[in-house]
Design a protein around this motif. Structure first.
Motif, PDB file in Angstrom:
ATOM      1  N   HIS A  22      -5.177 -10.733 -12.210  1.00 34.49           N
ATOM      2  CA  HIS A  22      -5.923  -9.750 -11.421  1.00 34.49           C
ATOM      3  C   HIS A  22      -5.348  -9.591 -10.014  1.00 34.49           C
ATOM      4  O   HIS A  22      -5.452  -8.528  -9.406  1.00 34.49           O
ATOM      5  N   SER A  23      -4.727 -10.648  -9.492  1.00 37.39           N
ATOM      6  CA  SER A  23      -4.066 -10.533  -8.188  1.00 37.39           C
ATOM      7  C   SER A  23      -2.962  -9.493  -8.254  1.00 37.39           C
ATOM      8  O   SER A  23      -2.782  -8.703  -7.318  1.00 37.39           O
ATOM      9  N   LEU A  24      -2.215  -9.489  -9.361  1.00 33.51           N
ATOM     10  CA  LEU A  24      -1.146  -8.497  -9.507  1.00 33.51           C
ATOM     11  C   LEU A  24      -1.716  -7.095  -9.637  1.00 33.51           C
ATOM     12  O   LEU A  24      -1.168  -6.146  -9.090  1.00 33.51           O
ATOM     13  N   ARG A  25      -2.811  -6.937 -10.369  1.00 28.58           N
ATOM     14  CA  ARG A  25      -3.462  -5.623 -10.508  1.00 28.58           C
ATOM     15  C   ARG A  25      -3.868  -5.085  -9.140  1.00 28.58           C
ATOM     16  O   ARG A  25      -3.713  -3.923  -8.843  1.00 28.58           O
ATOM     17  N   ARG A  26      -4.374  -5.962  -8.322  1.00 26.08           N
ATOM     18  CA  ARG A  26      -4.893  -5.573  -7.010  1.00 26.08           C
ATOM     19  C   ARG A  26      -3.789  -5.328  -5.978  1.00 26.08           C
ATOM     20  O   ARG A  26      -3.994  -4.612  -4.996  1.00 26.08           O
ATOM     21  N   THR A  27      -2.601  -5.880  -6.167  1.00 22.81           N
ATOM     22  CA  THR A  27      -1.555  -5.882  -5.143  1.00 22.81           C
ATOM     23  C   THR A  27      -1.195  -4.502  -4.617  1.00 22.81           C
ATOM     24  O   THR A  27      -1.311  -4.227  -3.425  1.00 22.81           O
ATOM     25  N   LYS A  28      -0.722  -3.615  -5.475  1.00 28.98           N
ATOM     26  CA  LYS A  28      -0.263  -2.309  -4.998  1.00 28.98           C
ATOM     27  C   LYS A  28      -1.428  -1.476  -4.470  1.00 28.98           C
ATOM     28  O   LYS A  28      -1.292  -0.781  -3.467  1.00 28.98           O
ATOM     29  N   ALA A  29      -2.589  -1.596  -5.127  1.00 30.17           N
ATOM     30  CA  ALA A  29      -3.770  -0.879  -4.657  1.00 30.17           C
ATOM     31  C   ALA A  29      -4.124  -1.306  -3.235  1.00 30.17           C
ATOM     32  O   ALA A  29      -4.406  -0.466  -2.373  1.00 30.17           O
ATOM     33  N   SER A  30      -4.067  -2.601  -2.970  1.00 31.46           N
ATOM     34  CA  SER A  30      -4.368  -3.106  -1.625  1.00 31.46           C
ATOM     35  C   SER A  30      -3.344  -2.623  -0.606  1.00 31.46           C
ATOM     36  O   SER A  30      -3.702  -2.266   0.524  1.00 31.46           O
ATOM     37  N   MET A  31      -2.076  -2.603  -1.014  1.00 31.47           N
ATOM     38  CA  MET A  31      -1.027  -2.144  -0.100  1.00 31.47           C
ATOM     39  C   MET A  31      -1.200  -0.654   0.229  1.00 31.47           C
ATOM     40  O   MET A  31      -1.032  -0.246   1.386  1.00 31.47           O
ATOM     41  N   ILE A  32      -1.551   0.133  -0.770  1.00 30.20           N
ATOM     42  CA  ILE A  32      -1.780   1.571  -0.544  1.00 30.20           C
ATOM     43  C   ILE A  32      -2.983   1.757   0.370  1.00 30.20           C
ATOM     44  O   ILE A  32      -2.956   2.564   1.298  1.00 30.20           O
ATOM     45  N   TYR A  33      -4.030   0.987   0.130  1.00 32.92           N
ATOM     46  CA  TYR A  33      -5.216   1.090   0.972  1.00 32.92           C
ATOM     47  C   TYR A  33      -4.895   0.730   2.423  1.00 32.92           C
ATOM     48  O   TYR A  33      -5.283   1.436   3.352  1.00 32.92           O
ATOM     49  N   ARG A  34      -4.175  -0.362   2.618  1.00 33.91           N
ATOM     50  CA  ARG A  34      -3.822  -0.790   3.983  1.00 33.91           C
ATOM     51  C   ARG A  34      -2.972   0.267   4.688  1.00 33.91           C
ATOM     52  O   ARG A  34      -3.104   0.476   5.884  1.00 33.91           O
ATOM     53  N   ALA A  35      -2.098   0.936   3.941  1.00 31.41           N
ATOM     54  CA  ALA A  35      -1.216   1.941   4.538  1.00 31.41           C
ATOM     55  C   ALA A  35      -1.936   3.258   4.826  1.00 31.41           C
ATOM     56  O   ALA A  35      -1.609   3.947   5.787  1.00 31.41           O
ATOM     57  N   THR A  36      -2.931   3.601   3.998  1.00 33.28           N
ATOM     58  CA  THR A  36      -3.544   4.925   4.116  1.00 33.28           C
ATOM     59  C   THR A  36      -5.015   4.914   4.505  1.00 33.28           C
ATOM     60  O   THR A  36      -5.498   5.888   5.083  1.00 33.28           O
ATOM     61  N   GLY A  37      -5.720   3.850   4.135  1.00 34.24           N
ATOM     62  CA  GLY A  37      -7.160   3.813   4.362  1.00 34.24           C
ATOM     63  C   GLY A  37      -7.921   4.730   3.420  1.00 34.24           C
ATOM     64  O   GLY A  37      -9.126   4.930   3.580  1.00 34.24           O
ATOM     65  N   ASN A  38      -7.255   5.259   2.409  1.00 35.49           N
ATOM     66  CA  ASN A  38      -7.871   6.223   1.510  1.00 35.49           C
ATOM     67  C   ASN A  38      -8.505   5.500   0.318  1.00 35.49           C
ATOM     68  O   ASN A  38      -7.868   5.270  -0.701  1.00 35.49           O
ATOM     69  N   ILE A  39      -9.767   5.180   0.457  1.00 32.67           N
ATOM     70  CA  ILE A  39     -10.479   4.423  -0.572  1.00 32.67           C
ATOM     71  C   ILE A  39     -10.679   5.259  -1.831  1.00 32.67           C
ATOM     72  O   ILE A  39     -10.664   4.733  -2.949  1.00 32.67           O
ATOM     73  N   ARG A  40     -10.841   6.566  -1.688  1.00 29.03           N
ATOM     74  CA  ARG A  40     -11.017   7.448  -2.857  1.00 29.03           C
ATOM     75  C   ARG A  40      -9.752   7.453  -3.714  1.00 29.03           C
ATOM     76  O   ARG A  40      -9.837   7.415  -4.954  1.00 29.03           O
ATOM     77  N   ALA A  41      -8.595   7.486  -3.080  1.00 29.64           N
ATOM     78  CA  ALA A  41      -7.338   7.449  -3.838  1.00 29.64           C
ATOM     79  C   ALA A  41      -7.236   6.151  -4.630  1.00 29.64           C
ATOM     80  O   ALA A  41      -6.831   6.153  -5.801  1.00 29.64           O
ATOM     81  N   ILE A  42      -7.628   5.047  -4.032  1.00 32.80           N
ATOM     82  CA  ILE A  42      -7.577   3.754  -4.707  1.00 32.80           C
ATOM     83  C   ILE A  42      -8.556   3.740  -5.878  1.00 32.80           C
ATOM     84  O   ILE A  42      -8.250   3.230  -6.958  1.00 32.80           O
TER      85      ILE A  42
END
Length: 182
Positions: free
Chosen positions: A130-150
């Motif tokens: 699950h850490s791997l599943r969350r990794t890219k999603a977390s990175m995208i969120y940190r870069a964009t702040g777009n929770i809807r996209a995640i």
């Protein structure tokens, strides 16, 4: 786990097995749960002689489709693996070692994740599938702040689940606000 991804990708002995490299790259790009990841069929990632640039998988947990990108790194590792693997488009991309007509088990996938994490000196108890599943999603969120996209990328039905999943809190909201000037 984001900063540790580069470490995992640079552990050359791990990637002597083409299957493992393709699987690692796929889990990062797809952001799928392990149960959905191991059931991917060749047809899900291949169109004719080409590796797709996007794929859609119906999630077991929700029954809803989720779409994901297939980056150039993943296309290269999948192509290498699938050329060696052979098979038809109906076959699983990652077959069981015991029975080629079945998919890799989620337990085998978890063992591989433990191996990857251990290879870079991290504790397997702290990082899992699950850490791997969350990794890219977390990175995208940190870069964009777009929770809807995640939410869309993870296939969550409720935004509250995505907020909880990412561990978004007041501090995150304040940091986003501080970075935004009007």
């Amino acid at each position: 786990m984001g900063k540790d991804l580069k470490k995992v990708r640079n552990v050359k002995p791990l990637w002597s097995r083409f299957r493992d490299r393709a699987l690692f790259d796929l889990v990062i790009d797809s952001k799928l749960r392990g149960c959905d990841l191991v059931k991917i069929r060749i047809r899900d990632v291949v169109a004719g002689p080409e590796i797709r640039t996007r794929a859609i998988v119906v999630q077991q947990k929700t029954g809803r489709p989720v779409q994901f990108e297939i980056t150039s790194d993943l296309r290269a590792s999948l192509l290498t693996w699938l050329e060696r693997r052979g098979g038809s488009v109906e076959d699983y991309a990652f077959p069981s070692r015991v029975d080629q007509s079945r998919h890799m088990s989620t337990r085998q996938y978890a063992r591989l994740v433990d191996e990857w994490v251990t290879a870079i000196g991290l504790r397997p108890e702290e990082y899992g599938t699950h850490s791997l599943r969350r990794t890219k999603a977390s990175m995208i969120y940190r870069a964009t702040g777009n929770i809807r996209a995640i939410q869309i990328l993870l296939g969550h039905t409720k935004i509250e689940n995505t907020v909880r999943y990412l561990g978004v809190d007041v501090e995150d909201a304040l940091l986003l606000a501080e970075r935004t000037e009007i």
